[in-house]
Design an enzyme around this catalytic site. Structure first.
Site, PDB file in Angstrom:
ATOM      1  N   ASP A 224       0.861  -1.171   0.000  1.00 31.00           N
ATOM      2  CA  ASP A 224       0.000   0.000   0.000  1.00 31.00           C
ATOM      3  C   ASP A 224       0.908   1.235   0.000  1.00 31.00           C
ATOM      4  OD1 ASP A 224      -2.100   1.737   0.018  1.00 31.00           O
ATOM      5  OD2 ASP A 224      -3.139   0.813   1.693  1.00 31.00           O
TER       6      ASP A 224
HETATM    7  C1  BGC Z   1      -4.952   3.374   0.031  1.00 34.94           C
HETATM    8  C2  BGC Z   1      -5.056   2.371  -1.098  1.00 34.94           C
HETATM    9  C3  BGC Z   1      -4.858   3.065  -2.420  1.00 34.94           C
HETATM   10  C4  BGC Z   1      -3.516   3.778  -2.407  1.00 34.94           C
HETATM   11  C5  BGC Z   1      -3.220   4.511  -3.697  1.00 34.94           C
HETATM   12  C6  BGC Z   1      -3.698   4.222  -0.069  1.00 34.94           C
HETATM   13  O1  BGC Z   1      -3.724   5.271   0.861  1.00 34.94           O
HETATM   14  O2  BGC Z   1      -4.977   2.700   1.263  1.00 34.94           O
HETATM   15  O3  BGC Z   1      -6.288   1.707  -1.055  1.00 34.94           O
HETATM   16  O4  BGC Z   1      -4.942   2.155  -3.489  1.00 34.94           O
HETATM   17  O5  BGC Z   1      -3.509   4.730  -1.356  1.00 34.94           O
HETATM   18  O6  BGC Z   1      -4.044   5.616  -3.850  1.00 34.94           O
END
Ligand code: BGC
Length: 800
Positions: A224
């Site tokens: 993530d």
């Molecule tokens: C989120 C993810 C997301 C990623 C990219 C993160 O803060 O938890 O679900 O895909 O950002 O935007």
């Protein structure tokens, strides 16, 4: 595959180049991949980039969010949505679409529940598998997320989910197992949090043992955004790509680890090969067909109509006949709440409100009144205006819901109530017009002490850009509602199994309730609920008969006993009748959706998946099925299962008995579990949750509140002030929320090489009150990092 690459080139592949791109290796013909959110619409940013849904993105269709889509209980519909998402991603040259999200809704307070499917792993896995199949049919890699046990937003990047292996496997991993084995996603996103003391992105148990060895996953594990902790540990454990751009510091750490024998080159090769495989399988940019925007809007409307759940319909007040004189009340009719805040936020191609489209519904709108302020500020004028509007209309249509701040990425909910401004309005309207129909816009559930003041309630979830028309279709009977709750609506928050423990506020999130999540708890502990899991009404009625079952499948006949065509979801649950280890009273084992004309019957066979009878046996460390008699139950929802047949199951082991220390779990008495009982469930002492001592690189910035350095405490106060100011305005400040929950080390992981790990160490020293030694370290490390970055960049270009 990796033979011609240098160590550094292989290492560079394991870390992002920008917020959304992987490193390319032009000398080897390896292009960058483009990754983009998200779960219910494409969020491709070409200008300013952020992972929080703040800066603009290219227009894309906004479909209902997963919480709504789940209510269709229809993996084929999910696949159709997935195909549309995949087509839009392909048309925008997105190679990896970051979704679906399928974390289990451990508590209805979860801030991202609107993005997640269900409280039940089978349903979550099946719907997510449909989405993945659809997305990947367009040549775009899907990225199911967030693996695993990522159940709260508070301290989401620093929280340690403490959960026993049986619960982890039966509840939190099962959905991912279904997706991986049934839909073969080419990537998966690891969670921010730690699981039992290890960061998900570097957990050999999660990534190697379970994901790759047991489930056969051979794709790339993507961290993530900012979720990677130790890039070397990740590569060894099976974590492929850290995102976003950690800069070349990470690549250097990987190279050094191989040279010093701390990382096997074979591991680096394996991870680099996973990225190269993704690049090879990606479709050629510029080759996808253009999207038919109108067709996708129509699809979004059809899907939204399928996701609405009719919760109440006294005296059959719905459907509303053409010409019904309706007063339209509620701010949500004018400004729809159709998706949630955060990384999943889509810039819709078009957005319908109820006021925009009611003219096409056949209803006669006598008046519109906003009725309340969205952020809950009392407003007697608005209320009086709405009450006046309701008088004299045949029906008062009330559009109520949760506002933007009530549920958001980065922020858990604090309660389950609608604003008093809305519920008081509802009572006032009901006093002048007995025909109150409530339409809810919310990504989760709310307490409904006001239910008695309504004739009908439709839960529309967050219905996407075409939701308004879809809701009117349901209200008027153009679409016969067939949504079924994918989560329980509890009577009150204090009834929920995690009421005492959610969210974990300090170091850990303790999953003391064990297996008793959602309906598994309410049915076993006999706790009454407002609406049970699987519940949903229709404008017709259904009857069930002739259930037969084996250990592999159940067959049941459903008849449409009403006067209109409609769809039903037959639900099959399993209960163990003979003694054995503790398990929930009933668990969902399969389901099937059928569409029937009035009077028509269909006989459906529902396969009972792997998970129907098994449990995770902690003694043998394996899935086992206890020999015994199980009841296979069928019906309309978890609390309405009129049919039951016994099935004798040979199983893989004799019935087992629980450790006497787990007696509380046999009764599902899990709301206040003492340490000793939780330790017995964990099979180890409960790890300390409170924090003490100086701050470390893995502490969240929010902990600066108690830091030694006055400077750091001031920094905290500034952040907290900004957060509170945004809260008051009713719009979450996602940046600030992210920062408060972000550990110091992520400063290095998210600044594209500007800040090295060494510099982060210096920053933490400053925070701990050692200003001069910390500042000195930061400055020294800054210059070392800058020249190292230049050197590495040159080497990577091949002109070292
Ligand atoms: C989120 C993810 C997301 C990623 C990219 C993160 O803060 O938890 O679900 O895909 O950002 O935007």
């Amino acid at each position: 595959m990796t033979e011609n690459l240098t160590l550094l080139e292989k290492a560079a592949l394991l870390t992002g180049k920008t917020v959304w791109e992987t490193h390319d290796l032009p000398r080897h013909g390896v292009r960058s991949l483009w990754l983009a959110d998200g779960p219910h619409g494409v969020r491709k940013q070409l200008g300013a980039a952020d992972h929080l849904g703040i800066a603009a993105s290219q227009p894309a269709t906004c479909f209902p969010t997963a919480a709504g889509l789940a209510s269709a209980w229809d993996p084929e519909l999910a696949e159709e949505v997935g195909r549309a998402l995949g087509a839009e991603a392909a048309a925008q040259d997105v190679d990896v679409l970051l979704g679906p999200g399928l974390n289990i809704k451990r508590s209805p307070l979860g801030g991202r529940n609107f993005e997640y499917v269900s409280e039940d792993p089978l349903l979550a896995g099946k719907v997510a598998a449909g989405l993945v199949r659809g997305i990947q049919s367009a040549g775009v890699a899907a990225c199911p997320k967030h693996y695993a046990a990522n159940s709260q937003e508070l301290r989401r990047m620093a929280s340690d989910s403490v959960v026993d292996e049986r619960t982890l496997r039966e509840i939190y991993l099962t959905a991912f197992g279904i997706v991986v084995t049934e839909a073969q996603p080419r990537t998966i996103m690891s969670a921010y949090n730690l699981v039992n003391g290890v960061y998900a992105h570097e957990d050999p148990f999660l990534l190697t043992q379970v994901l790759r060895e047991e489930w056969g996953f051979d794709g790339a594990v993507i961290s993530d955004w900012g979720g990677s902790n130790d890039v070397v540990a990740a590569a060894a454990a099976g974590g492929t790509l850290e995102m976003p751009a950690a800069g070349l510091d990470s690549a250097r750490q990987l190279v050094a680890a191989v040279r010093e024998g701390r990382l096997a080159e074979a591991d680096l090769d394996a991870r680099a090969a996973e990225v190269l495989q993704l690049v090879r399988e990606a479709r050629e940019p510029g080759t996808a067909a253009a999207v038919d925007v109108e067709a996708h809007h129509a699809l979004a409307r059809r899907v939204a109509a399928r996701t609405a759940v009719l919760l109440r319909n006294e005296e059959s007040v719905l459907p509303l006949a053409a010409g019904t004189r309706v007063a339209v009340i509620g701010d949500f009719a004018r400004t729809p709440r159709y998706q949630g805040a955060g990384s999943s936020a889509v810039n819709p191609t078009r957005l319908d409100s109820v006021l925009d489209v009611i003219g096409e519904s056949g209803l006669e709108m006598t008046a519109f009144a906003a009725g309340f302020q969205r952020n809950g500020t009392p407003d007697a004028g608005l209320r009086a205006e709405a009450v006046a509007a309701a008088q004299g209309a045949d029906v008062a249509l009330l559009f109520l819901g949760l506002d933007e701040i009530a549920e958001s990425e980065g922020l858990d909910r604090e309660h389950l109530r609608l604003h008093a401004a809305q519920t008081e309005l509802l009572e006032a309207v009901a006093a002048v017009n007995p025909n109150v129909v409530v339409v809810l816009s919310a990504g989760g559930v709310v307490e409904m002490p006001w239910l008695g003041a309504t004739k009908a309630v439709v839960h529309g979830y967050l219905a996407g850009q075409a939701g308004a028309g879809a809701l009117l279709d349901v209200l008027t009977g153009v679409a016969n509602p067939a949504g079924r709750l994918a989560e329980t609506v509890p009577v009150r928050l204090s009834d929920t199994p995690t009421a005492e423990t959610f969210p974990g506020r300090q170091r850990t999130a303790e999953y003391r309730e064990g297996l008793y999540v959602g309906y598994r708890y309410y049915t076993t502990a006999d706790v009454p609920v407002t609406f049970p899991f699987g519940f949903g009404l229709s404008y017709t009625t259904f009857a069930y008969a002739d259930l037969t079952a084996t250990a592999d499948s159940a067959t049941v006949t459903v008849t449409n006993t009403g006067a209109v065509r409609g769809a039903d979801v037959v639900q099959v649950y399993v209960r163990r009748e003979t003694p054995g280890v503790h398990r929930p009273d009933r668990t969902l084992a399969g389901f099937a959706r059928v569409e029937l004309e009035p009077g028509e019957s269909a006989t459906v066979t529902v396969p009972l998946g792997d998970a129907a009878f098994r449990h995770w046996d902690t003694v043998t460390g394996a899935w086992q099925v206890e020999q015994g008699t199980y009841a296979v139950l069928a019906g309309a929802h978890v609390d309405d299962l009129p049919l039951s047949v016994p099935v004798a199951v040979t199983g893989t082991m004799a019935p087992a008995t629980d450790d006497p220390a787990l007696a509380r779990y046999a009764r599902a008495d899990v709301r206040r579990v003492p340490d000793a009982d939780f330790a017995a469930l964990l099979g180890r002492p409960v790890p300390p949750s409170s924090w003490s001592g100086p701050l470390g690189v893995n502490d969240a910035l929010g902990r600066m509140q108690t830091a030694r350095s006055p400077l750091a405490r001031l920094a905290y106060r500034v952040l907290a002030w900004q957060r509170d100011r945004a809260d008051k305005k009713g719009k979450p400040d996602l940046n600030i929320l992210f920062l408060l929950n972000m550990p110091f080390r992520a400063i290095g992981k998210m600044t594209n090489g500007m800040v090295s790990t060494e510099m982060v160490d210096g920053i933490v020293r400053i925070v701990n009150g050692r200003f001069f030694s910390g500042a000195g370290a930061v400055v020294g490390a800054f210059f070392r990092n800058r020249s190292a970055n230049r050197r590495t960049a040159r080497e990577l270009r091949g002109d070292a």
